[in-house]
Motif scaffolding. Structure first.
Motif, short mmCIF file in Angstrom:
data_model
loop_
_atom_site.label_atom_id
_atom_site.label_comp_id
_atom_site.label_asym_id
_atom_site.label_seq_id
_atom_site.Cartn_x
_atom_site.Cartn_y
_atom_site.Cartn_z
N GLY A 51 2.14 15.03 -10.54
CA GLY A 51 3.25 14.17 -10.14
C GLY A 51 3.34 14.05 -8.63
N ASP A 52 3.82 12.90 -8.17
CA ASP A 52 3.99 12.65 -6.74
C ASP A 52 5.31 11.94 -6.50
OD1 ASP A 52 1.40 13.07 -4.85
OD2 ASP A 52 0.77 12.68 -6.90
N LEU A 53 5.93 12.31 -5.39
CA LEU A 53 7.11 11.63 -4.89
C LEU A 53 6.80 11.19 -3.47
CD1 LEU A 53 10.19 10.97 -5.24
CD2 LEU A 53 10.65 13.21 -4.21
N TYR A 54 6.95 9.90 -3.16
CA TYR A 54 6.53 9.41 -1.85
C TYR A 54 7.58 8.49 -1.23
CZ TYR A 54 5.31 5.11 -4.39
OH TYR A 54 5.37 3.98 -5.16
N TYR A 55 7.48 8.37 0.08
CA TYR A 55 8.31 7.44 0.85
C TYR A 55 7.42 6.80 1.91
CZ TYR A 55 11.91 5.52 3.90
OH TYR A 55 12.67 4.66 4.66
N ARG A 56 7.40 5.47 1.93
CA ARG A 56 6.60 4.73 2.90
C ARG A 56 7.53 3.81 3.70
NH1 ARG A 56 2.81 0.96 0.14
NH2 ARG A 56 1.55 1.07 2.02
N LYS A 57 7.38 3.83 5.01
CA LYS A 57 8.15 2.93 5.86
C LYS A 57 7.20 2.19 6.79
CE LYS A 57 12.00 2.59 9.12
NZ LYS A 57 13.03 3.32 9.88
N THR A 58 7.22 0.87 6.69
CA THR A 58 6.39 0.02 7.55
C THR A 58 7.25 -0.51 8.69
OG1 THR A 58 5.00 -0.63 5.68
CG2 THR A 58 4.92 -2.01 7.65
N THR A 59 6.78 -0.35 9.91
CA THR A 59 7.48 -0.85 11.09
C THR A 59 6.57 -1.79 11.87
OG1 THR A 59 6.77 1.09 12.36
CG2 THR A 59 8.93 1.21 11.28
N ASP A 60 7.15 -2.45 12.83
CA ASP A 60 6.40 -3.40 13.67
C ASP A 60 5.75 -4.50 12.83
OD1 ASP A 60 7.08 -2.07 15.97
OD2 ASP A 60 5.28 -0.83 15.99
N MET A 61 6.44 -4.92 11.75
CA MET A 61 5.88 -6.00 10.94
C MET A 61 5.76 -7.28 11.76
SD MET A 61 7.23 -5.80 7.03
CE MET A 61 8.88 -6.29 7.44
N LEU A 62 4.72 -8.01 11.49
CA LEU A 62 4.46 -9.24 12.24
C LEU A 62 5.22 -10.39 11.60
CD1 LEU A 62 0.64 -8.72 12.73
CD2 LEU A 62 2.39 -8.61 14.48
N LEU A 63 6.19 -10.93 12.35
CA LEU A 63 7.01 -12.04 11.88
C LEU A 63 7.14 -13.08 12.98
CD1 LEU A 63 9.89 -9.98 10.22
CD2 LEU A 63 8.01 -11.12 9.05
N ASP A 64 7.50 -14.29 12.57
CA ASP A 64 7.74 -15.37 13.54
C ASP A 64 9.18 -15.27 14.04
OD1 ASP A 64 5.21 -16.52 13.42
OD2 ASP A 64 5.71 -17.60 11.59
N ALA A 65 9.34 -14.96 15.33
CA ALA A 65 10.65 -14.82 15.94
C ALA A 65 10.96 -16.06 16.78
CB ALA A 65 10.70 -13.57 16.82
#
Length: 1023
Positions: free
Chosen positions: A698-712
């Motif tokens: 079994g696994d318990l995980y947490y992933r956080k993606t930052t600096d996503m590339l978006l049109d600002a």
């Protein structure tokens, strides 16, 4: 038979076989062991109830004794007649060696989350692609086979989504060569597949590991006599379960009559003015080719039945392996011809592969692999038209008239002018030809004891042709036929150079360290041309110059490169306290000048609790390992030159009465554009019970993606509206569980079970602005189907809430609403939407998040039974909590009397049936409503019978007399049942044609290529 006979003769000349017998005992109890597998040169037998065995082998054969929970033993016969053996119990059932990035490791020593699939497991589910074979095998890996077409669309996601504008696909590494797809790999060439899921295992791939890494190891040669393996299977498709149901001829005419009569209610002014007199169905049913003198239909055509075929598909794979103590080789050739369920659809593949390994000196080993694949396919579902035409074909039309001409909906007055689906299948082509060459060579030098240097040079070349043509008979706008040719080429090379150091200090410390560098480059070029108006259908796309109107042409090129430095240290104390530290520095030409390079670290700890004195002799717990990891990976899968200003062509001006083209800057540069980064933490447990008869992971995980590339947004004074920046973030968190059990094991019968379940929750944390992003990742149908909103998961569906149908008692309330049906007043029988803001107008302000295509949970349940030489596999797949957004409801239910419809319209609202969710039938011209709403949204939870396989392996005593080591026959029934929890029209796992390109299109369906039930027979033979 000639090949088998020749093989038998040669082997008979080479060595005479004699009978060898013996007893296999448990080294600890000294008791005979039943059910032990004894193998030699491909032949196998099992020991009886007291541990005895006997088999015929050559005098120089090597016997391999294996049993689950025990160490395997190899013993040379050396001309003996009696060979007895003692088997030692394994200290753990996890001693298999798995492939990790730039090396291998015992599974028991892993500190990260790695899923592994063996060759034997892959063989249990024959399929044309590796992705199909992966489905449901590894927890945390979601594989959606979204089309029933041979080689059809497949999505693979490892632990959810990590990006909005970059790729969410995993990285594939085949024998050390990175690639973006494995669709061209012959599944029978594969020895094992490892899937790296957490940051500890993927960080070694740095900027390309954010979406998981799938490592594929193919077959290599082995020492000993050459072995020939031949695998063949034949199959045929039939219509799969849960097919949509359409109106037959009489039902359609009945619906058309009702719809015409209701015009008077829904457009009384137009009715009184005689606007609809000529649309009286009684006046239109006069064509003697279609109706009798009473207006009754002469035909009742089932277009789905007419459009399907049940042709035989075939697959032939030949492999030869062999070698000596210092050299080995493997050669394979293959041919696959898959005939699709829908007529004219097919996929044909020709493949060849060669590997060699040579121990040149004690300190030097070299080798290489070369793979070639040619695949051609007719993608009839590249657009939605064929399947939609099948759904909407008028049932009173024949396929062809008696004079041989094609029928079409446009032959019936006032019907939608769609084409004949069978004609379209035969006269429109979309041929995709793909050639793939993949190769690598390596050298492995042992510098001194414990230190090795390895250099690998890999390359891949992919050439694709997309050739399309449409006959003149399919012309609607007078274009008189069209054709296009699109050629593209992608070249990739990589050079990896790394050192590996292994050392053990007494029985306490051991270390495995790796340090290396890598260079990669990819380049692409494409050219296309299309033209219309052909003098004949003879040329098609083979003579594009024969067209004379509206030529369109273009070309493009791109290139990007990587430079990387990486290292990893695995440390073990007492073989039970484990530490892994990994780091990689990646540089990419895709990113801004200020952020070309980035560092991606990870660390992991594991504790093999079962090796502690307090558990070592435990009779219940045979294995217990706790592990945890944290690390950062990146996502570099953005288009080349994304950080630079680009020159756009196509600007037109008139200068001096002359039309001239221009070029200008089309995008702002961003020198600070940098990598999207995903930080991931993982806590896992591996538990074995009762001598590992039950294994739980079994696994318990947490992933956080930052600096996503978006049109600002940027100030309009800049001359541009947006700039691509690193401004967004999202998270994924989930649970994975896998249970393997050996329920029954004895001399004659065994029963094994594998169960896995995965749950992932996604949430967008921040965007470039607080405003929603609408239409990205999905499609624009009547309105955009998808929305990305802070606090909500990606893949969210966006629409109105259908609360029902306005009743007679609600007539006055309905009349208060501003018209949302062509300016005509809202009446009982019209769709009732939720007025979210209470302004008595149904607008975009009333749209909201109504569902999501990602499941709350998914997995598989596989049971394997063996009885003597018989084997039975029952493979079930399931998912729950996922929504299906049926866009096909718009054309097949919410409107009638233009084309055929689903049979559900027979339950439409009437004054006597006011509880229906379907609006009252009316001619579309009298004002009908079509909007993406909750009635189109269905619960997509399902249980599928994915594979039912029965096999029989002929006794070795019989096959050896023929010179055959092993002969296995099997029958397989795939997609043999489907249980859905809602009234889904078709398969809930299918993505509608044309909607597969969106990153978040899972669950969107629009007249998709149906998934067939497949009947298969096969033979595996080795000699």
């Amino acid at each position: 038979m000639l090949v088998v006979a020749a093989s038998a003769y040669v082997k008979g000349m080479a060595q005479e076989k004699t009978e060898v017998r013996g007893v296999v005992r448990d080294a600890e109890t000294q008791q005979g062991m039943a059910g032990v597998t004894v193998a030699a040169s491909g032949a196998t037998v099992k020991t009886d109830s007291i541990g005895s065995y006997r088999m015929e082998v050559g005098p120089n054969a090597v016997l391999t004794f294996s049993s689950v929970g025990y160490e395997s033993v190899e013993i040379p016969v050396n001309s003996r007649r009696v060979v007895d053996v003692m088997l030692q119990k394994s200290t753990t059932a996890l001693d298999q060696v798995v492939v990790i990035g730039y090396g291998t490791q015992r599974k028991s020593d892993l500190t990260g989350s790695v899923g592994s699939i063996s060759e034997r497991t892959l063989k249990e589910r024959p399929a044309s692609s590796v992705n199909e074979m992966l489905a449901g095998r590894i927890s945390g890996v979601q594989v959606n086979v979204n089309s029933g077409r041979p080689g059809g669309f497949t999505n693979v996601r490892v632990r959810g989504f990590s990006s909005i504008n970059s790729s969410n696909d995993p990285l594939y590494v085949i024998d050390g060569v990175m690639t973006e797809s494995m669709g061209f790999i012959n599944p029978t060439d594969i020895v094992s597949i490892e899937i790296l899921k957490d940051a500890s295992s993927t960080a070694i791939y740095g900027a390309r590991g954010a979406n998981g890494v799938i490592l594929i190891t193919t077959k290599r040669g082995k020492s000993g006599f050459s072995e020939v393996n031949y695998n063949v299977d034949v199959s045929t498709p039939t219509l799969g379960p849960n097919m949509p149901k359409y109106l037959n001829a009489r039902e359609y005419l009945q619906v058309e009559d009702i719809a015409y009569r209701n015009i008077e209610k829904y457009d009384p002014v137009g009715w009184a003015d005689g606007k609809y007199e000529l649309r009286n169905p009684a006046l239109n049913r006069t064509d003697p080719r279609l109706f009798d003198s009473e207006g009754n239909p002469l035909y009742d055509t089932d277009w789905m039945d007419e459009a399907t075929q049940h042709r035989i598909s075939q697959n032939h794979q030949l492999g030869i392996t062999g070698g000596s103590d210092s050299r080995s080789y493997a050669v394979s050739l293959g041919y696959r011809d898959d005939q699709g369920l829908i007529k004219t659809s097919y996929m044909k593949r020709y493949n060849g592969r060669l590997t060699f390994d040579d121990q040149v000196r004690d300190w030097l080993k070299v080798g290489g692999t070369l793979t070639y694949n040619y695949q051609t396919e007719n993608r009839v579902d590249q657009d939605y038209l064929p399947i939609r035409m099948i759904a909407e074909g008028l049932p009173f039309l024949p396929v062809k008239y008696p004079d041989g001409s094609w029928s079409a909906n446009r032959d019936y007055p006032y019907a939608e002018a769609s084409l004949n689906p069978i004609q379209y299948l035969y006269e429109r082509k979309y041929i995709l030809n793909t050639q793939t060459a993949l190769g690598n060579i390596y050298s492995n030098i042992r510098l001194f004891e414990g230190l090795e240097m390895r250099t690998e040079l890999g390359t891949s070349n992919i050439t694709q042709e997309i050739n399309t043509s449409v006959s003149r008979g399919l012309s609607i706008m007078g274009e008189q036929g069209s054709a296009s040719v699109n050629n593209g080429r992608t070249n990739f090379w990589s050079l990896d150079h790394y050192f590996t150091y292994n050392n053990s200090l007494s029985d306490v410390h051991s270390i495995n360290a790796m340090l290396g560098m890598s260079w990669q480059e990819s380049s692409a070029f494409g050219i296309n041309v299309s033209v219309q108006n052909f003098p004949s259908d003879y040329f098609g796309f083979n003579n594009i110059g024969a067209g004379s109107n509206n030529p369109i042409y273009g070309s493009g090129a791109s290139r990007f490169s990587f430079n990387s430095y990486f290292g990893r240290v695995n440390y073990s104390m007492f073989n039970k306290y484990l530490l892994t530290v990994t780091g990689r520095i990646d540089g990419s030409s895709k990113f801004g000048d200020n952020y070309k390079y980035a560092f991606f670290p990870s660390a992991a700890l594991a504790w093999r609790v079962s090796d502690e004195p307090f558990l070592r002799q435990n009779e219940v717990v045979s294995n217990l390992k706790l592990r945890m990891s944290y690390g950062v990976t990146g996502n570099s899968e953005i288009p080349p030159y994304s950080s630079l200003s680009l020159l756009n062509s196509g600007y037109i001006a008139v200068l001096g009465d002359q039309r001239v083209g221009g070029t200008g800057i089309g995008r702002l540069a961003n020198p600070d554009l940098r990598w999207e980064k995903t930080a991931q933490s993982d806590v896992g447990v591996e538990l074995g019970l009762f001598n590992n008869r039950i294994a739980i992971e079994g696994d318990l995980y947490y992933r956080k993606t930052t600096d996503m590339l978006l049109d600002a947004p940027v100030p309009r004074s800049s001359g541009y509206a947006t700039i691509r920046r690193n401004v967004g973030s999202m998270e994924n968190k989930g649970i994975e569980l896998t249970v393997n059990s050996r329920n029954i094991e004895n001399n004659a019968f065994s029963w094994k079970t594998t169960f896995n379940i995965s749950m992932n929750r996604n949430k967008v944390l921040s965007l470039a602005t607080p405003s929603d992003i609408i239409g990205v990742g999905g499609v624009v149908f009547i309105n955009p189907t998808n929305i990305i909103r802070e606090g909500a998961p990606v893949g969210s569906f966006y629409g109105l809430i259908r609360e029902g149908i306005w009743s007679e008692a609600e007539r006055e309330e309905a009349a208060k609403f501003a018209s949302y049906r062509n300016g005509l007043p809202i009446l009982p029988g019209d769709i009732k939407y939720r007025d979210v803001n209470g302004d008595y107008a149904i607008t975009d302000a009333d749209r909201m998040i109504i569902g999501n295509g990602s499941p709350d949970g998914w997995g598989a349940l596989v049971n394997e039974f063996t009885y003597r030489n018989w084997g039975l596999t029952v493979d079930l797949q399931y998912a729950y909590g996922n929504d299906v957004f049926e866009l096909s409801m718009g054309s097949s239910e919410d409107r009638v009397a233009l084309a055929n419809s689903y049979r559900t319209v027979l339950n439409a609202w009437t004054p006597e049936n006011q509880h229906s969710i379907i609006p009252e039938l009316r001619d579309t011209r009298a004002g009908y409503v079509i909007n993406e709403d909750t009635h189109w949204l269905k619960d997509g939870s399902f249980v599928r019978g994915r594979n039912l396989a029965l096999s029989y392996t002929l006794p070795s005593g019989m096959t050896q007399r023929w010179g055959v080591n092993q002969l296995r026959v099997y029958a397989s029934l795939q997609n043999f049942f489907l249980i859905v929890s809602d009234e889904v029209n078709g398969d809930p796992e299918t993505v509608g044609t044309g909607f597969g390109a969106g990153a978040f299109s899972q669950g969107l369906t629009y007249h998709a290529y149906p998934k067939p039930t497949l009947y298969m027979l096969g033979v595996n033979v080795s000699f």
